[in-house]
Enzyme design. Structure first.
Site, PDB file in Angstrom:
ATOM      1  N   ARG A  35      -9.700  -6.591  12.960  1.00 33.91           N
ATOM      2  CA  ARG A  35      -8.875  -5.849  13.906  1.00 33.91           C
ATOM      3  C   ARG A  35      -9.707  -4.678  14.388  1.00 33.91           C
ATOM      4  NH1 ARG A  35      -5.080  -7.517  17.067  1.00 33.91           N
ATOM      5  NH2 ARG A  35      -3.634  -5.820  17.483  1.00 33.91           N
ATOM      6  N   ARG A  63       0.836  -1.208   0.000  1.00 35.85           N
ATOM      7  CA  ARG A  63       0.000   0.000   0.000  1.00 35.85           C
ATOM      8  C   ARG A  63       0.871   1.259   0.000  1.00 35.85           C
ATOM      9  NH1 ARG A  63      -5.286   0.046   2.044  1.00 35.85           N
ATOM     10  NH2 ARG A  63      -4.886   1.833   3.387  1.00 35.85           N
ATOM     11  N   ARG A  88      -0.394   5.452  16.418  1.00 31.37           N
ATOM     12  CA  ARG A  88      -0.188   6.796  15.869  1.00 31.37           C
ATOM     13  C   ARG A  88      -0.940   7.837  16.670  1.00 31.37           C
ATOM     14  NH1 ARG A  88      -2.785   5.120   9.937  1.00 31.37           N
ATOM     15  NH2 ARG A  88      -4.619   4.114  10.768  1.00 31.37           N
ATOM     16  N   ARG A  92       9.926   5.480  -2.895  1.00 35.05           N
ATOM     17  CA  ARG A  92      10.312   6.440  -3.941  1.00 35.05           C
ATOM     18  C   ARG A  92      11.770   6.823  -3.839  1.00 35.05           C
ATOM     19  NH1 ARG A  92       6.061   9.986  -2.293  1.00 35.05           N
ATOM     20  NH2 ARG A  92       4.190   9.168  -3.294  1.00 35.05           N
ATOM     21  N   GLU A 110      -4.255   6.384  18.737  1.00 31.72           N
ATOM     22  CA  GLU A 110      -4.948   5.233  18.161  1.00 31.72           C
ATOM     23  C   GLU A 110      -4.268   3.947  18.642  1.00 31.72           C
ATOM     24  OE1 GLU A 110      -5.836   5.860  13.975  1.00 31.72           O
ATOM     25  OE2 GLU A 110      -5.559   3.722  13.614  1.00 31.72           O
ATOM     26  N   ASP A 169     -10.224   1.364   0.548  1.00 31.28           N
ATOM     27  CA  ASP A 169     -10.205   2.780   0.883  1.00 31.28           C
ATOM     28  C   ASP A 169     -11.496   3.423   0.366  1.00 31.28           C
ATOM     29  OD1 ASP A 169      -7.879   3.037   2.355  1.00 31.28           O
ATOM     30  OD2 ASP A 169      -6.614   3.173   0.571  1.00 31.28           O
ATOM     31  N   TYR A 177      -9.970  -4.748   2.301  1.00 26.03           N
ATOM     32  CA  TYR A 177      -9.280  -3.576   2.847  1.00 26.03           C
ATOM     33  C   TYR A 177      -9.457  -2.395   1.886  1.00 26.03           C
ATOM     34  CZ  TYR A 177      -5.161  -1.528   5.370  1.00 26.03           C
ATOM     35  OH  TYR A 177      -4.297  -0.764   6.112  1.00 26.03           O
TER      36      TYR A 177
HETATM   37  P1  FAD Z   1     -18.472   1.623   7.264  1.00 28.33           P
HETATM   38  O1  FAD Z   1     -18.029   3.053   7.243  1.00 28.33           O
HETATM   39  O2  FAD Z   1     -17.915   0.724   8.310  1.00 28.33           O
HETATM   40  O3  FAD Z   1     -20.064   1.620   7.346  1.00 28.33           O
HETATM   41  C1  FAD Z   1     -20.797   0.494   7.711  1.00 28.33           C
HETATM   42  C2  FAD Z   1     -21.930   0.981   8.590  1.00 28.33           C
HETATM   43  O4  FAD Z   1     -22.825  -0.087   8.824  1.00 28.33           O
HETATM   44  C3  FAD Z   1     -21.450   1.465   9.955  1.00 28.33           C
HETATM   45  O5  FAD Z   1     -21.952   2.757  10.200  1.00 28.33           O
HETATM   46  C4  FAD Z   1     -22.035   0.445  10.920  1.00 28.33           C
HETATM   47  O6  FAD Z   1     -22.373   0.992  12.171  1.00 28.33           O
HETATM   48  C5  FAD Z   1     -23.260  -0.019  10.154  1.00 28.33           C
HETATM   49  N1  FAD Z   1     -23.725  -1.356  10.548  1.00 28.33           N
HETATM   50  C6  FAD Z   1     -22.961  -2.479  10.633  1.00 28.33           C
HETATM   51  N2  FAD Z   1     -23.722  -3.516  11.046  1.00 28.33           N
HETATM   52  C7  FAD Z   1     -24.985  -3.026  11.198  1.00 28.33           C
HETATM   53  C8  FAD Z   1     -26.198  -3.610  11.629  1.00 28.33           C
HETATM   54  N3  FAD Z   1     -26.254  -4.894  12.005  1.00 28.33           N
HETATM   55  N4  FAD Z   1     -27.309  -2.835  11.689  1.00 28.33           N
HETATM   56  C9  FAD Z   1     -27.258  -1.526  11.340  1.00 28.33           C
HETATM   57  N5  FAD Z   1     -26.118  -0.926  10.942  1.00 28.33           N
HETATM   58  C10 FAD Z   1     -24.997  -1.659  10.867  1.00 28.33           C
HETATM   59  N6  FAD Z   1      -9.915   5.297   3.515  1.00 28.33           N
HETATM   60  C11 FAD Z   1      -9.326   6.238   2.732  1.00 28.33           C
HETATM   61  O7  FAD Z   1      -9.669   6.354   1.546  1.00 28.33           O
HETATM   62  N7  FAD Z   1      -8.386   7.090   3.233  1.00 28.33           N
HETATM   63  C12 FAD Z   1      -7.987   7.039   4.536  1.00 28.33           C
HETATM   64  O8  FAD Z   1      -7.144   7.828   4.963  1.00 28.33           O
HETATM   65  C13 FAD Z   1      -8.579   6.048   5.377  1.00 28.33           C
HETATM   66  N8  FAD Z   1      -8.210   5.954   6.668  1.00 28.33           N
HETATM   67  C14 FAD Z   1      -8.797   5.008   7.468  1.00 28.33           C
HETATM   68  C15 FAD Z   1      -8.406   4.950   8.799  1.00 28.33           C
HETATM   69  C16 FAD Z   1      -9.005   4.015   9.649  1.00 28.33           C
HETATM   70  C17 FAD Z   1      -8.574   3.949  11.085  1.00 28.33           C
HETATM   71  C18 FAD Z   1      -9.999   3.126   9.140  1.00 28.33           C
HETATM   72  C19 FAD Z   1     -10.638   2.113  10.042  1.00 28.33           C
HETATM   73  C20 FAD Z   1     -10.375   3.185   7.812  1.00 28.33           C
HETATM   74  C21 FAD Z   1      -9.782   4.122   6.956  1.00 28.33           C
HETATM   75  N9  FAD Z   1     -10.155   4.228   5.624  1.00 28.33           N
HETATM   76  C22 FAD Z   1      -9.563   5.187   4.811  1.00 28.33           C
HETATM   77  C23 FAD Z   1     -11.174   3.330   5.026  1.00 28.33           C
HETATM   78  C24 FAD Z   1     -12.586   3.900   5.063  1.00 28.33           C
HETATM   79  O9  FAD Z   1     -12.970   4.105   6.402  1.00 28.33           O
HETATM   80  C25 FAD Z   1     -13.526   2.891   4.412  1.00 28.33           C
HETATM   81  O10 FAD Z   1     -13.130   2.625   3.089  1.00 28.33           O
HETATM   82  C26 FAD Z   1     -14.994   3.347   4.334  1.00 28.33           C
HETATM   83  O11 FAD Z   1     -15.376   4.123   5.433  1.00 28.33           O
HETATM   84  C27 FAD Z   1     -15.863   2.100   4.294  1.00 28.33           C
HETATM   85  O12 FAD Z   1     -17.227   2.436   4.123  1.00 28.33           O
HETATM   86  P2  FAD Z   1     -18.318   1.302   4.352  1.00 28.33           P
HETATM   87  O13 FAD Z   1     -19.635   1.922   4.070  1.00 28.33           O
HETATM   88  O14 FAD Z   1     -17.930   0.092   3.612  1.00 28.33           O
HETATM   89  O15 FAD Z   1     -18.167   0.894   5.888  1.00 28.33           O
HETATM   90  N1  UDP Z   2       3.284   0.511   7.996  1.00 23.56           N
HETATM   91  C1  UDP Z   2       4.441   0.411   8.722  1.00 23.56           C
HETATM   92  N2  UDP Z   2       4.976   1.526   9.288  1.00 23.56           N
HETATM   93  C2  UDP Z   2       4.394   2.742   9.152  1.00 23.56           C
HETATM   94  C3  UDP Z   2       3.218   2.846   8.404  1.00 23.56           C
HETATM   95  C4  UDP Z   2       2.678   1.703   7.838  1.00 23.56           C
HETATM   96  O1  UDP Z   2       4.990  -0.678   8.888  1.00 23.56           O
HETATM   97  O2  UDP Z   2       4.920   3.730   9.707  1.00 23.56           O
HETATM   98  C5  UDP Z   2       2.728  -0.736   7.429  1.00 23.56           C
HETATM   99  C6  UDP Z   2       1.767  -1.430   8.415  1.00 23.56           C
HETATM  100  O3  UDP Z   2       1.887  -2.824   8.231  1.00 23.56           O
HETATM  101  C7  UDP Z   2       0.426  -0.940   7.945  1.00 23.56           C
HETATM  102  C8  UDP Z   2       0.620  -0.916   6.436  1.00 23.56           C
HETATM  103  O4  UDP Z   2       1.973  -0.461   6.273  1.00 23.56           O
HETATM  104  O5  UDP Z   2      -0.618  -1.816   8.337  1.00 23.56           O
HETATM  105  C9  UDP Z   2      -0.323  -0.036   5.664  1.00 23.56           C
HETATM  106  O6  UDP Z   2      -0.232   1.277   6.162  1.00 23.56           O
HETATM  107  P1  UDP Z   2      -1.393   2.331   5.970  1.00 23.56           P
HETATM  108  O7  UDP Z   2      -0.893   3.647   6.452  1.00 23.56           O
HETATM  109  O8  UDP Z   2      -1.894   2.244   4.579  1.00 23.56           O
HETATM  110  O9  UDP Z   2      -2.473   1.755   6.985  1.00 23.56           O
HETATM  111  P2  UDP Z   2      -3.926   2.281   7.441  1.00 23.56           P
HETATM  112  O10 UDP Z   2      -3.923   3.784   7.339  1.00 23.56           O
HETATM  113  O11 UDP Z   2      -4.907   1.601   6.541  1.00 23.56           O
HETATM  114  O12 UDP Z   2      -4.026   1.804   8.850  1.00 23.56           O
END
Ligand code: FAD
Ligand code: UDP
Length: 369
Positions: free
Chosen positions: A251, A172, A282, A176, A302, A352, A350
């Site tokens: 997770r 991911r 982080r 560079r 986090e 985004d 996984y």
């Molecule tokens: P979700 O946002 O999980 O929505 C699912 C919804 O369904 C939730 O609101 C949940 O409460 C609801 N639900 C589940 N079960 C039920 C039930 N039984 N009844 C009623 N409701 C229910 N993506 C990026 O592009 N850039 C980023 O920088 C980025 N950072 C991230 C950082 C973190 C820590 C995490 C966890 C994810 C990150 N993502 C990022 C990914 C991004 O969050 C997801 O791609 C996106 O939010 C997924 O949307 P979704 O609708 O699939 O899921």
């Molecule tokens: N990762 C790492 N060190 C860092 C940042 C990321 O080893 O400082 C690795 C780690 O395994 C992580 C993966 O790269 O799960 C993907 O990172 P990303 O920032 O895309 O994770 P997310 O934002 O989805 O948690």
């Protein structure tokens, strides 16, 4: 019979895009959400004039112009470019792995010197094709970076050794041989001015859509299945089938948020702690996503943890065992002609945000033509 064409379970990005497009096509949609608010994991909330990312830092990025234009209908984006830094025992390294990182670590100045150093260190692999995250990391950036910036962070994040994790997770991140600290290679990137929640609010603001929060699908699954002609389910696919084939692994995360009486805590939106001793992975300082000038600041630590029933499942763990089990659930899902599974949890992928939007738009196309 229901007055609705669709029940959408989950008001995250997948559910919201589906509901919005179906409503525009004249379908009646009910959205239920088990949390007390809409927007799933992209939910942001304003505190002290700062948009706080309640479920972890979210930076929008894509190279797909159609997806970029799509999301820009619902918000204006700022010019934020993600450039996290890693803090390893007090030393700061730029991410993703680039000439700034190599220079700080080895004193090398040119790309050729950096490449030579990596070649020398990856010799431990004896030319083996990488089969897990450890081998992939060493093959990309050598053993020093693996030891200081990857091994322990990954162990904290996933609760597993790098040898037990799939190689794609580390791919991911860009590697560079330029002095460029942009975490993403994508053409378009930014943070929505005013936060993410407004995007989902606007998507769901339609006469054909009714939304109910604090409603869990599983509290009334049989009734919903009987009432609605079609269901779009964005929760956990194994839970939908009552874990009958076994539990998929997820997770979970714990967030500790504090308001601090200072203007600038860490000088960057994202600082990763890549050593084993620091318990969190982080710290996010939310104001820096928007170049905020407020007198106070808000930070979130986090912590990653093992998922247990009742916890929020933030990440699918896409190793061989889980992917195989997911495939078996997918076969079951194919027999449920009333239910469409989608999103990070429904597809156990996984994804985004840009990938979720693309998948939801594809799903709408398959459904409504
Ligand atoms: P979700 O946002 O999980 O929505 C699912 C919804 O369904 C939730 O609101 C949940 O409460 C609801 N639900 C589940 N079960 C039920 C039930 N039984 N009844 C009623 N409701 C229910 N993506 C990026 O592009 N850039 C980023 O920088 C980025 N950072 C991230 C950082 C973190 C820590 C995490 C966890 C994810 C990150 N993502 C990022 C990914 C991004 O969050 C997801 O791609 C996106 O939010 C997924 O949307 P979704 O609708 O699939 O899921
Ligand atoms: N990762 C790492 N060190 C860092 C940042 C990321 O080893 O400082 C690795 C780690 O395994 C992580 C993966 O790269 O799960 C993907 O990172 P990303 O920032 O895309 O994770 P997310 O934002 O989805 O948690």
């Amino acid at each position: 019979m229901s007055q609705y064409d669709y029940l959408v379970v989950g008001s995250g990005l997948f559910g919201a895009v589906f509901a919005h497009e179906a409503a525009k096509a004249g379908k009646k949609v009910k959205v239920i959400e088990k949390r007390e608010h809409i927007a799933g994991n992209i939910y942001t909330k304003e505190v002290e004039g700062i948009q706080v990312h309640q479920y972890g830092a979210h930076i929008f990025h894509t190279s797909d112009k159609e997806i970029w234009d799509y999301i820009n209908q619902f918000a204006e984006f700022n010019r934020y470019t993600n450039s996290p830094v890693a803090n390893y025992k007090g030393d700061i390294y730029n991410l993703p792995f680039n000439m700034n990182t190599f220079n700080k670590l080895w004193g090398v100045v040119t790309p050729a010197e950096a490449q030579a150093k990596i070649e020398e260190q990856k010799a431990v692999l004896n030319g083996k094709t990488p089969e897990n995250l450890e081998e992939q990391a060493i093959s990309l950036v050598g053993t020093d970076i693996y030891q200081k910036l990857i091994k322990d962070y990954t162990m904290k994040q996933w609760g597993k050794e790098c040898t037990e994790l799939p190689a794609f997770i580390i791919r991911r991140l860009p590697v560079r041989f330029t002095y460029d600290n942009n975490y993403f290679n994508d053409t378009y990137q930014g943070i929505p001015i005013g936060g993410y929640t407004q995007i989902v609010e606007k998507m769901l603001d339609h006469d054909n859509i009714d939304v109910e929060v604090n409603v869990d699908f599983f509290a009334n699954k049989e009734a919903y299945m009987a009432e609605f002609p079609k269901i779009v389910f964005t929760g956990m696919i194994d839970q939908f089938f009552n874990y009958e084939l076994g539990e998929l692994e997820y997770r979970s995360l714990r967030f500790e948020t504090e308001t601090l009486d200072m203007e600038n805590y860490q000088g960057n939106a994202v600082v990763n702690y890549t050593d084993a001793e620091t318990p969190y992975t982080r710290i996010i300082e939310h104001k820096h996503f928007e170049f905020g000038q407020q007198e106070k600041t808000i930070i979130t630590k986090e912590y990653s943890k093992t998922w247990a029933k009742g916890d929020e499942p933030y990440y699918p763990v896409n190793n061989d065992r889980n992917n195989k089990l997911y495939k078996a659930y997918k076969n079951l899902a194919a027999q449920e002609d009333k239910v469409i599974f989608g999103g990070r949890l429904g597809h156990y992928r996984y994804y985004d945000m840009h990938q979720v939007i693309a998948a939801a738009l594809q799903c709408v196309k398959n459904e409504l033509g």
